[in-house]
Every structure is written in C-alpha cells, then in structure tokens.
Write an enzyme that holds these catalytic residues in place. Structure first.
Site, PDB file in Angstrom:
ATOM      1  N   GLU A 130      69.465  44.546 111.849  1.00  0.00           N
ATOM      2  CA  GLU A 130      70.542  46.487 111.257  1.00  0.00           C
ATOM      3  C   GLU A 130      71.517  46.062 112.350  1.00  0.00           C
ATOM      4  O   GLU A 130      72.382  46.464 113.351  1.00  0.00           O
ATOM      5  CB  GLU A 130      69.684  46.639 111.198  1.00  0.00           C
ATOM      6  CG  GLU A 130      68.000  47.317 110.708  1.00  0.00           C
ATOM      7  CD  GLU A 130      67.486  48.262 110.922  1.00  0.00           C
ATOM      8  OE1 GLU A 130      67.521  49.631 111.151  1.00  0.00           O
ATOM      9  OE2 GLU A 130      66.012  48.378 110.937  1.00  0.00           O
ATOM     10  N   GLU A 148      66.669  55.145 101.486  1.00  0.00           N
ATOM     11  CA  GLU A 148      64.300  55.077 100.902  1.00  0.00           C
ATOM     12  C   GLU A 148      65.144  56.695 100.748  1.00  0.00           C
ATOM     13  O   GLU A 148      64.484  57.306 102.211  1.00  0.00           O
ATOM     14  CB  GLU A 148      64.237  54.524 102.120  1.00  0.00           C
ATOM     15  CG  GLU A 148      64.370  52.820 102.315  1.00  0.00           C
ATOM     16  CD  GLU A 148      63.538  52.860 104.053  1.00  0.00           C
ATOM     17  OE1 GLU A 148      63.018  52.255 103.297  1.00  0.00           O
ATOM     18  OE2 GLU A 148      64.507  52.293 104.925  1.00  0.00           O
ATOM     19  N   LYS A 186      61.728  58.861 103.342  1.00  0.00           N
ATOM     20  CA  LYS A 186      61.864  58.480 105.087  1.00  0.00           C
ATOM     21  C   LYS A 186      62.460  60.364 105.008  1.00  0.00           C
ATOM     22  O   LYS A 186      62.606  61.060 104.809  1.00  0.00           O
ATOM     23  CB  LYS A 186      62.941  57.924 105.385  1.00  0.00           C
ATOM     24  CG  LYS A 186      62.710  56.535 105.440  1.00  0.00           C
ATOM     25  CD  LYS A 186      63.698  56.216 106.380  1.00  0.00           C
ATOM     26  CE  LYS A 186      63.801  54.448 106.688  1.00  0.00           C
ATOM     27  NZ  LYS A 186      64.424  53.067 107.250  1.00  0.00           N
ATOM     28  N   GLU A 223      68.771  59.680 107.593  1.00  0.00           N
ATOM     29  CA  GLU A 223      68.394  58.996 107.402  1.00  0.00           C
ATOM     30  C   GLU A 223      67.929  57.689 106.029  1.00  0.00           C
ATOM     31  O   GLU A 223      67.864  57.219 105.366  1.00  0.00           O
ATOM     32  CB  GLU A 223      67.081  59.510 107.800  1.00  0.00           C
ATOM     33  CG  GLU A 223      66.788  59.894 109.454  1.00  0.00           C
ATOM     34  CD  GLU A 223      66.829  58.157 110.259  1.00  0.00           C
ATOM     35  OE1 GLU A 223      66.127  57.102 109.844  1.00  0.00           O
ATOM     36  OE2 GLU A 223      67.411  57.894 111.338  1.00  0.00           O
TER      37      GLU A 223
END
Ligand SMILES: *[C@@H]1O[C@H](CO)[C@@H](O)[C@H](O)[C@H]1NC(C)=O
Length: 456
Positions: free
Chosen positions: A263, A317, A320, A326
């Site tokens: 990542e 996302e 999250k 985030e």
C-alpha cells in the site's frame, strides 16, 4: 560505439514505449470494500483494463471480483482476515479447506499471485496473534505448494515494524519483533515470497509538516536528504522509506528477499486541520510515483528495476471510520471517473514520462544525461542548485567565462550540470533520474568549445 549506443537507445525506447502502452507488471492497486457504493465487478474490471494497472490486491477473497478478473491477465493478491489466523494456524485441515475454497476453486482461470495472511499483525500489539502468523502461513503453504506452487504466501506489514528508518542506511526492525520476524523472513526466503510493507510518505509528512518535507514526499524539486553512511542523496521519501526496509532486511540476513509495496497513497481530501490532504498533493504524489516507477530507476539500493507497488486505493471506502482522509484515498469515483489524472490511463492522452530505461547490467553504456523536454526552468534551476551546491560538482565551465557559459540559459546550464553528476556518480540510471526531470541520450550535447564530460 556511438552507432551501437544509438541502436541500443532505439531498442530500449521501443521496449519502453511498448510497456507504456500495455499494462505494467509493477503497478497494482488496492481494492478495499468497506463501502456501500462500489461499482459492479465487471465495470471495475473494464475500468482496470483502461489503465496500466496489472495487479489488484483484495483484503479478503471476494468471489465476485476474483471471478470477474478471470482471463484478464490481471493478477490478484487475496487476504486472510486476521480473525481467521488462529484456526488456520491451529488446524492444517482448516488451512486446506480455506485454500480449496478461496484459491484452488479459482485456478487456473484467475491468476492468484499471493495470499497475504493477516493485515498489519506484527505491529498490532497482539502478540498472541503475531505468534500464530507463521504457523498459519506454513499450513497454507503446505495446502497449496503442490496444487498451486506459483501462489506465494506472505503477510502485510506497516512501517511501524521498523524501529529506525532515517537515514535509510540505518533501517532496522524493532528488536522485540526480530525473534518472530526471523521465522517469517526465513519462510519468505525459503519459499521465494516477498516481504510486503506499507510505506506512506503522507504519514511522514503529517508528522513533519514543513514545506521542504512536502516537496520531498511529493517527488517535487527539493535539495534531497543526504545519507552520510551510504553517501546517497535521496530525492524522494518513497525511495528513502523503501531503502530503509531494504537495509533492515539486509541487516537481518535476508538480502535477497524481495520487497513489495502493498500500500501507498495520499488522500485528496481531509478535515480542517488534516495537513496535506488535497487533490493537488494527491495528484503530485501518485503521478510522481507512477512516473518514478516507470523511469525504471528503482531505488538507490535497488537500482534498475521498479519496486512492485500497489497504490492505495482504487475507490474511496465511504464506510471507513475515522477522519475524512480515511475515506478519501480513491483514484476513481463510483461512477468510474478519475478523481485526478494519476497518469495511469492506457490511452495516448495520459502523460507518461519519456523512457529513460537502462536494463540492469548495462550501466555506463548510455551516453549523456540531459533535461527532459517540458521540464520547467524552475525545476531545472533546483536541479542546477543541487548539483553545483549540495552535491558540490565542478560547475566552473558554466560559470561566467567558462567554456559552456553561453548560451546563458537555465536549460543549457542544467544540461551540463546533470551530465556532470551522471558521469561522475557511476553512470547508473538513477544518477540521471533527479526528480524525473532528466533523461539519457545517445546524442552528444557538446558544441563548439564546450565539451560535455563523457565525450571521448
Ligand atoms: C535464503 O534462501 C537461500 C536459498 O534457499 C539459502 O541459501 C539461504 O541460506 C537462506 N537465507 C537465510 C538467512 O535463511
């Protein structure tokens, strides 16, 4: 000799252009599914096929995605959830069942490259889980080694497994992790599996939010960071972090274990006070990283070959928890439009950098180092300052009265200076990388009384 150089350059240029037009084996993307607005798998697959991304990492083993990727040539890393580790560690039959259901069921149509057992377990503080990691990996390996020998077993780590990473040559694992890590590294080494890690220059910037740190993290003009042990002047945080991992692996006795960046990414949005999270910065980081990987420079400790890198992330996302950042790493929106131009498009309209590839082992055969077309005078001035200042190269010929002073332009002076650094630093591809502002040429740039070093 010049003719041979020209021929080699032509061949490498063609090879590089070919690889730019097709998927690139070293560029992957993370596909997290903590979201309620993701596009259908077939739309995602078509999106991936419109890019140069050739690898996908899933955090689990979503059958719909794995099946949709069948026959595409796009490989998949699948994940074992941390909660499944104890049963896989304790019971070989459970590992066999897991392998049959989540790996063997999809082969050979889908290309599963790695099973990542657990996510960020070693730095989680859960020592009981950490101690079960290796047995779980071993049981999965036993379950797969005969039926699917090409599927590697690994685990994904954060940079927190390092006690030290700056300067990169001093990179070292936390001493309390080393006993457990040695077993895992021995397993990876024995099975030819990669060490997977998540370096985030974004987090490095967050803990040191100075403008010069931002430039260093974003592949932008900066004076670099000199590693006094290795005598390498690092020009970007990504290389520095990856080489710190390399140093830690080397110091632990595993110099041939490959590193995979599982990542890395940069958020394009954050809450008030979340420093550095912006579209401009996310675009600079990701497009700078993609261009840097494509330059084939590698890192200073691992030259000539890009590190296999999974960008974080394919989509936001939205479910999250935590701060806005985030939920704001997505390269693409649910409607499949790009958040920003990351240089990943397969079409000619993307902006790949000109090839500067020199295959490993061919160092010193490529002539001269000069600025790339289209690089701004501001960037070139920063390179010039670096070569003649920080790196203390002999720049007298481009000073007033020197043989190469005229034409008195930033580009002409930068060309001379970049080439001096390249010629005197070992003529390795990474000596002509700067921040992707330079390229190698087989055309001798010397003129009239001005002779470029490297000209016979
Ligand atoms: C790594 O693997 C190689 C090849 O199998 C072996 O020769 C070497 O001893 C291993 N290194 C360690 C530290 O286990």
């Amino acid at each position: 000799m010049a003719a041979i150089n020209r021929l080699l350059l032509a061949i490498y240029t063609l090879l590089s252009l070919y690889s730019l037009a097709t998927a690139q084996s070293y560029i992957g993307v993370n596909y997290g599914e903590v979201a309620d607005n993701l596009p259908p798998p077939d739309a995602t697959v078509r999106l991936l096929q419109s890019t140069t991304i050739s690898k996908v990492r899933l955090y689990g083993a979503d059958p719909a995605i794995i099946k949709a990727l069948a026959g595409t040539g796009i490989s998949v890393v699948i994940g074992v959830a941390n909660g499944d580790i104890p049963s896989l560690a304790g019971d070989p039959a459970a590992a066999s069942q897991w392998a049959a259901a989540n790996v063997l069921a999809y082969l050979p149509a889908s290309s599963i490259s790695v099973v990542a057992v657990g996510n960020e377990v070693l730095s989680s503080g859960d020592s009981s889980l950490a101690s079960q990691l290796l047995p779980a990996m071993q049981n999965l390996h036993s379950a797969l080694s005969t039926a699917a020998p090409s599927v590697k077993i690994s685990t994904v780590n954060t940079m927190a497994v390092l006690a030290q990473s700056d300067p990169p040559s001093t990179g070292a694992f936390h001493s309390d992790l080393i006993p457990g890590l040695k077993g895992i590294l021995g397993f990876l080494n024995e099975t030819g599996s990669p060490f997977m890690i998540n370096p985030y220059p974004y987090f490095a910037y967050r803990s040191d939010p100075r403008p010069e740190t931002l430039a260093f993290c974003l592949f932008q003009p900066n004076s670099g960071r000199f590693d006094g042990n290795s005598k390498i002047n690092y020009m970007n945080m990504f290389d520095a972090q990856v080489d710190a991992v390399r140093a830690a692996l080397d110091a632990t006795g595993f110099p041939s274990t490959e590193i995979v960046v599982a990542e890395t990414g940069w958020p394009y949005k954050g809450d008030d006070g979340e420093v550095g999270a912006s579209v401009d910065n996310a675009k600079a980081f990701t497009s700078g990283l993609v261009a840097h990987l494509r330059s084939m420079a590698g890192t200073p400790r691992m030259p000539g070959r890009p590190v296999e890198t999974y960008l974080f992330a394919l989509y936001d996302e939205d479910l999250k928890p935590g701060p806005t950042s985030e939920r704001s790493f997505g390269l693409f929106k649910p409607d499949l439009t790009a958040t920003y131009d990351a240089g990943l498009s397969r079409s000619a309209s993307s902006t790949p950098t000109a090839p500067s590839a020199v295959p490993k082992g061919k160092k010193g055969t490529m002539g001269w180092c000069v600025p790339r077309d289209g690089v701004s005078d501001e960037e070139l001035q920063a390179d010039l300052d670096y070569v003649c200042g920080t790196a203390a190269m002999d720049c007298r010929p481009i000073q007033p009265g020197g043989a190469c002073y005229l034409p008195n332009t930033v580009r002409s002076h930068a060309a001379y200076a970049m080439n001096v650094l390249y010629q005197t630093s070992g003529r390795n591809p990474w000596n002509c990388d700067f921040r992707q502002s330079a390229t190698l040429t087989s055309t001798n740039p010397s003129y009239e009384g001005c002779v470029y070093p490297g000209s016979q």
